[in-house]
Every structure is written in C-alpha cells, then in structure tokens.
Design an enzyme around this catalytic site. Sequence first.
Site, short mmCIF file in Angstrom:
data_model
loop_
_atom_site.label_atom_id
_atom_site.label_comp_id
_atom_site.label_asym_id
_atom_site.label_seq_id
_atom_site.Cartn_x
_atom_site.Cartn_y
_atom_site.Cartn_z
N ARG A 188 0.81 -1.23 0.00
CA ARG A 188 0.00 0.00 0.00
C ARG A 188 0.85 1.28 0.00
O ARG A 188 0.36 2.37 -0.33
CB ARG A 188 -0.90 -0.04 1.26
CG ARG A 188 -2.11 0.86 1.16
CD ARG A 188 -3.14 0.55 2.22
NE ARG A 188 -4.14 1.61 2.32
CZ ARG A 188 -5.14 1.77 1.46
NH1 ARG A 188 -5.29 0.92 0.46
NH2 ARG A 188 -6.00 2.77 1.59
N TYR A 227 0.24 11.49 0.63
CA TYR A 227 0.90 12.39 1.58
C TYR A 227 1.75 13.42 0.84
O TYR A 227 1.86 14.58 1.27
CB TYR A 227 1.73 11.60 2.60
CG TYR A 227 0.86 11.01 3.72
CD1 TYR A 227 0.30 11.83 4.70
CD2 TYR A 227 0.58 9.66 3.77
CE1 TYR A 227 -0.52 11.32 5.70
CE2 TYR A 227 -0.23 9.12 4.77
CZ TYR A 227 -0.78 9.96 5.74
OH TYR A 227 -1.59 9.44 6.72
N SER A 267 1.87 13.95 7.31
CA SER A 267 0.65 14.29 8.04
C SER A 267 0.90 15.45 9.01
O SER A 267 1.88 15.42 9.75
CB SER A 267 0.17 13.08 8.84
OG SER A 267 -0.95 13.45 9.63
N CYS A 324 -14.17 0.78 19.57
CA CYS A 324 -13.17 -0.18 20.06
C CYS A 324 -11.94 -0.17 19.16
O CYS A 324 -10.84 -0.47 19.61
CB CYS A 324 -13.75 -1.59 20.11
SG CYS A 324 -14.92 -1.78 21.44
N HIS A 339 -20.39 17.05 24.00
CA HIS A 339 -19.91 18.15 24.86
C HIS A 339 -20.30 19.49 24.23
O HIS A 339 -20.15 19.69 23.01
CB HIS A 339 -18.39 18.06 25.02
CG HIS A 339 -17.86 19.08 25.98
ND1 HIS A 339 -17.48 20.35 25.57
CD2 HIS A 339 -17.69 19.05 27.31
CE1 HIS A 339 -17.08 21.04 26.62
NE2 HIS A 339 -17.19 20.27 27.70
N ASP A 342 -12.15 22.13 29.59
CA ASP A 342 -13.31 21.86 30.43
C ASP A 342 -13.42 20.36 30.72
O ASP A 342 -13.64 19.96 31.86
CB ASP A 342 -14.57 22.37 29.71
CG ASP A 342 -15.83 22.16 30.53
OD1 ASP A 342 -15.88 22.72 31.65
OD2 ASP A 342 -16.73 21.42 30.09
N CYS A 378 -18.76 -4.28 24.31
CA CYS A 378 -19.67 -4.54 23.19
C CYS A 378 -20.31 -5.91 23.41
O CYS A 378 -19.64 -6.84 23.87
CB CYS A 378 -18.92 -4.55 21.87
SG CYS A 378 -18.14 -2.99 21.49
N CYS A 423 -18.27 -8.63 21.90
CA CYS A 423 -16.82 -8.46 21.98
C CYS A 423 -16.17 -9.73 22.53
O CYS A 423 -16.58 -10.24 23.56
CB CYS A 423 -16.48 -7.27 22.89
SG CYS A 423 -14.71 -7.05 23.15
N CYS A 483 -9.97 -5.81 25.93
CA CYS A 483 -11.00 -4.79 26.19
C CYS A 483 -11.50 -4.89 27.63
O CYS A 483 -11.59 -3.89 28.34
CB CYS A 483 -12.20 -4.96 25.26
SG CYS A 483 -11.89 -4.43 23.59
C1 LIG Z 1 -12.67 8.35 13.83
C2 LIG Z 1 -11.55 8.10 13.31
C3 LIG Z 1 -11.14 6.82 12.69
C4 LIG Z 1 -11.76 5.58 12.67
C5 LIG Z 1 -13.07 5.15 13.27
C6 LIG Z 1 -10.89 4.72 11.92
C7 LIG Z 1 -11.15 3.37 11.65
C8 LIG Z 1 -10.39 2.59 10.79
N1 LIG Z 1 -9.33 2.98 9.98
C9 LIG Z 1 -8.86 1.91 9.27
C10 LIG Z 1 -7.78 1.91 8.35
C11 LIG Z 1 -6.95 3.02 8.04
N2 LIG Z 1 -7.05 4.30 8.54
C12 LIG Z 1 -6.07 5.09 8.01
C13 LIG Z 1 -5.83 6.42 8.25
C14 LIG Z 1 -6.52 7.19 9.20
N3 LIG Z 1 -7.58 6.78 9.97
C15 LIG Z 1 -7.99 7.80 10.80
C16 LIG Z 1 -9.05 7.79 11.71
C17 LIG Z 1 -9.91 6.73 11.95
N4 LIG Z 1 -9.79 5.44 11.53
C18 LIG Z 1 -7.11 8.92 10.53
C19 LIG Z 1 -7.18 10.23 11.25
C20 LIG Z 1 -6.20 8.54 9.55
C21 LIG Z 1 -5.15 9.43 8.90
C22 LIG Z 1 -3.87 9.62 9.67
C23 LIG Z 1 -3.07 10.81 9.23
O1 LIG Z 1 -2.97 11.15 8.07
O2 LIG Z 1 -2.47 11.45 10.10
C24 LIG Z 1 -5.28 4.30 7.13
C25 LIG Z 1 -4.00 4.77 6.43
C26 LIG Z 1 -4.27 5.49 5.18
C27 LIG Z 1 -4.67 4.51 4.13
O3 LIG Z 1 -3.93 3.54 3.94
O4 LIG Z 1 -5.74 4.70 3.55
C28 LIG Z 1 -5.82 3.00 7.13
C29 LIG Z 1 -5.34 1.80 6.38
C30 LIG Z 1 -9.66 0.79 9.65
C31 LIG Z 1 -9.47 -0.60 9.09
C32 LIG Z 1 -10.61 1.22 10.59
C33 LIG Z 1 -11.65 0.48 11.32
C34 LIG Z 1 -11.58 -0.74 11.74
FE LIG Z 2 -14.15 -4.46 22.44
#
Ligand SMILES: C=CC1=C(C)c2cc3[nH]c(cc4nc(cc5[nH]c(cc1n2)c(C)c5CCC(=O)O)C(CCC(=O)O)=C4C)c(C)c3C=C
Ligand SMILES: [Fe+2]
Length: 388
Positions: free
Chosen positions: A80, A88, A95, A161, A195, A347, A367, A370, A375
């Site tokens: 990936r 990026y 980031s 979770c 909040h 706060d 959950c 779960c 957890c």
């Molecule tokens: C509320 C926030 C987030 C949840 C819920 C979340 C679930 C989640 N994410 C993945 C897989 C990836 N997430 C990736 C990047 C990424 N995820 C969040 C937030 C949540 N993720 C953020 C803020 C970021 C970006 C980080 C940054 O740029 O600083 C990525 C990497 C990017 C990519 O490859 O697309 C993956 C992979 C799963 C599988 C998941 C729930 C189970």
């Molecule tokens: Fe859990």
Amino acid sequence: MLRLQHKRVASWAFGANRHSISRQFATTTSKPPTAVVLMNLGGPKDLNEVQPFLQNLFSDGDLIPIPFQQTAAKFLAKRRTPKIQEQYAAIGGGSPILSWTEKQGKMLEERLDKLSPQTAPHKSYIAFRYSSPLTPETLAEMKKDGVERAVAFSLYPQYSCSTTGSSLNELWKNLKVLDPENKIRWSVVDRWPTHSGLVEVFARHIEKALLEYPENERKDAVLLFSAHSLPMSVVNRGDPYPQEVAATVQRVMERLGFSNPYRLIWQSQVGPRAWLGPQTDQVLEGYAKLGKKNLLMIPIAFVSDHIETLFEVDVEYGHLAKEKGLTGFKRVESLNDDPVFIDAMADLVSKQLSSKRPVSTQLGLRCPLCTNEKCGQQKEFFAGQVLE
Ligand SMILES: C=CC1=C(C)c2cc3[nH]c(cc4nc(cc5[nH]c(cc1n2)c(C)c5CCC(=O)O)C(CCC(=O)O)=C4C)c(C)c3C=C
Ligand SMILES: [Fe+2]
Ligand SMILES: [Fe+2]
C-alpha cells in the site's frame, strides 16, 4: 517551587520523548506535573515514515484482526505504501497531525493552569497509536517527570473499540510493564460526542462556511456530516461509534436550529469488506444527479487536519465534485487550534480531574459481541482506579 527547564533533559531508560510539548519538569525539586495524555491515531511525518506507519496500523489486531497478523501487516504495508506516499506527497509530504496535536497540547496546558490551579502545573504528552511518539516513549517521559496523576484524553470524540479502545488497550498493556506498581493514578476522557464546546465549535465553523454561499442559496446548502466509516463486522459487534457520531450530528443540528438539510455519511473505507454507508463518494454522485450543487462537508469525527481531510475530502472528493458539476462543494475548517475547541478540551480535563469517577459509565460496558479479552481487562483497570 516549580523549576522549569527550557532545554531538553537527558534521555532516560527508554530515551527522551522528543515530542513532549513545552516544558520539561525537573523531578527532584519541583511538584510533578499533572499529565494529560493526548491519544490519537498518528500519521507519518514524512514520506519515509509511511511504510512503518502503515505496518504499525496493519499490525493492530484491535483495528484490523487478520490471520498471521505480523506477517500480513508487513506485506500489506509494503503493497500500500506507494499509493499512500503519493497522497501524503500531495498534502505537503506528511501528516500535520503531530504539529496540530502539539499545538493543541500547548494551548491546553495554558488554559488548564488557569482553570484548575489546584492541579497545576499541567503538562501535555502525546501517545499516538501508529507513529512516534508511541505509548512506551510517552510513558518513559512521564516516569522521568515523576508523574503521579494523569488523564488519558482520547482525541476521538466518539468511542470505537478500533480507535479509543485500541489506544486504551495499548496504554494498559504498557503500564503493566512500565508502571507495574501503579504509581500513576489515571482518569480517562474516553468519549465526549455531545460536549457543549464541541457542538459549539462545529456549529460556528458551519455558520462561517455557509456565509461563503450567495445569500439566496444559503438555506438550501446541504450539510454533509462525513465520518470515518467502520467495517460492518465492527458495527455488528455492537460498537458504540455509529450512535455516538449520530449524537454529535443531532446536537450540532439542534444548536443550528435545523437551519439546513443534512445527512450523516461515511468515508475512508479500506479494502474489500463491507463498511458502514452511505459512502461519501456515492452520496456526492447521488446529489449531483438530484440537481444539488451546494454541498458543505463537515468532517465530524476528527479534531484536526490530516490525510482524511486534506487529501480525501479536499483533493479526491473535490475532484469528483468538479467532475459532477457540484460547483458549491466546500469543506468547513477543521477544529485544529480554535480557542473554542481548546476551551472544550480544558473543560473536559478539569472536570475529569475533579471527578471521583475515573471513566464514563459507558466505558465499563463491553460490546455485546466483543471477544477481545484486552478490552475487558483494560476497562477493569481504568474503571478500578482509586482517586482521592
Ligand atoms: C474516527 C476516526 C477513525 C476511525 C473510526 C478509523 C477506523 C479505521 N481505519 C482503518 C484503516 C486506516 N485508517 C487510516 C488512516 C486514518 N484513519 C484515521 C481515523 C480513523 N480510523 C485517521 C485520522 C487517519 C489518517 C492519519 C493521518 O494522516 O495522520 C489508514 C491509512 C491510510 C490509508 O492507507 O488509507 C488506514 C489503512 C480501519 C481498518 C478502521 C476500522 C476498523
Ligand atoms: Fe471491544
Ligand atoms: Fe482509519
């Protein structure tokens, strides 16, 4: 008397945390700081960090449980990396999540010292899940500072979770090794979807963005609250995140007096599994077909800019919007360093510091489906903290 050192102190057993935010506290002569540990996902600072970041992410069985986790993580991250590096690169080469979190932490310290002098000095630390500063570095820094009282603060307003749960599992796991005698007393801000300060700052950002539409079109602009999606396997386990995200949306719309039509939609699906929808890109296409032009995007589950706002929303969805003739496609500003947002954080922390209840009542409830033993143990540990 508190003595502030303005230069970095020497590294301790686990190495100095380069990201501790502003002040260094000498442990011998000063009152130890009250720690606020800002927990979030993290992100690569530069393009070289993309692969290790993705490898850490895919190694997390609390986020993505896969067979042969560590081996699969290496493979998936490598495969990936080129695509994600391009993304990026398009947002400046890394980031901004670390710099925003550092700024939020610094502003929070100042606010807290005024708001809660009895627990001053306050010091913010960062514990990212998949990039530096990681939890072990942060705990080492806290130990060096002689911390005895800490608040773990989840920068995800809504609990899942896979996000806050994973960060707390990681914190609990490392505390067993790095603070085996439980010298630090912990409280947790584990969720804060409704909040009043959070609701207020979102509402103000929406009101400001709406002013950019011509006056006669303003009331018909559709507010699209877009949150990071979840795999249906997580939703069906009974994860609280979808309900908590919806709660934020509801409160923000109440605060706005339901001024505009709105929808809650879901972005950032990864891989072939089923994810919670409707998907943001399909919604944009759907509204384009229905003749809507003015769509205002509100990332409702993030508190700062990163790839999900700057690339996915602005670049990817921005491009799609252009293609589909959505001429009024816009995004509200992220919360970042908005003083109203920092006040909300202060706060939450000050209330948690003066509360005898270490966690929310919701954290105690697992959950219904779960099966992750971490957890249960993590919840017992944090809910069982003895606070004076
Ligand atoms: C509320 C926030 C987030 C949840 C819920 C979340 C679930 C989640 N994410 C993945 C897989 C990836 N997430 C990736 C990047 C990424 N995820 C969040 C937030 C949540 N993720 C953020 C803020 C970021 C970006 C980080 C940054 O740029 O600083 C990525 C990497 C990017 C990519 O490859 O697309 C993956 C992979 C799963 C599988 C998941 C729930 C189970
Ligand atoms: Fe859990
Ligand atoms: Fe994600």
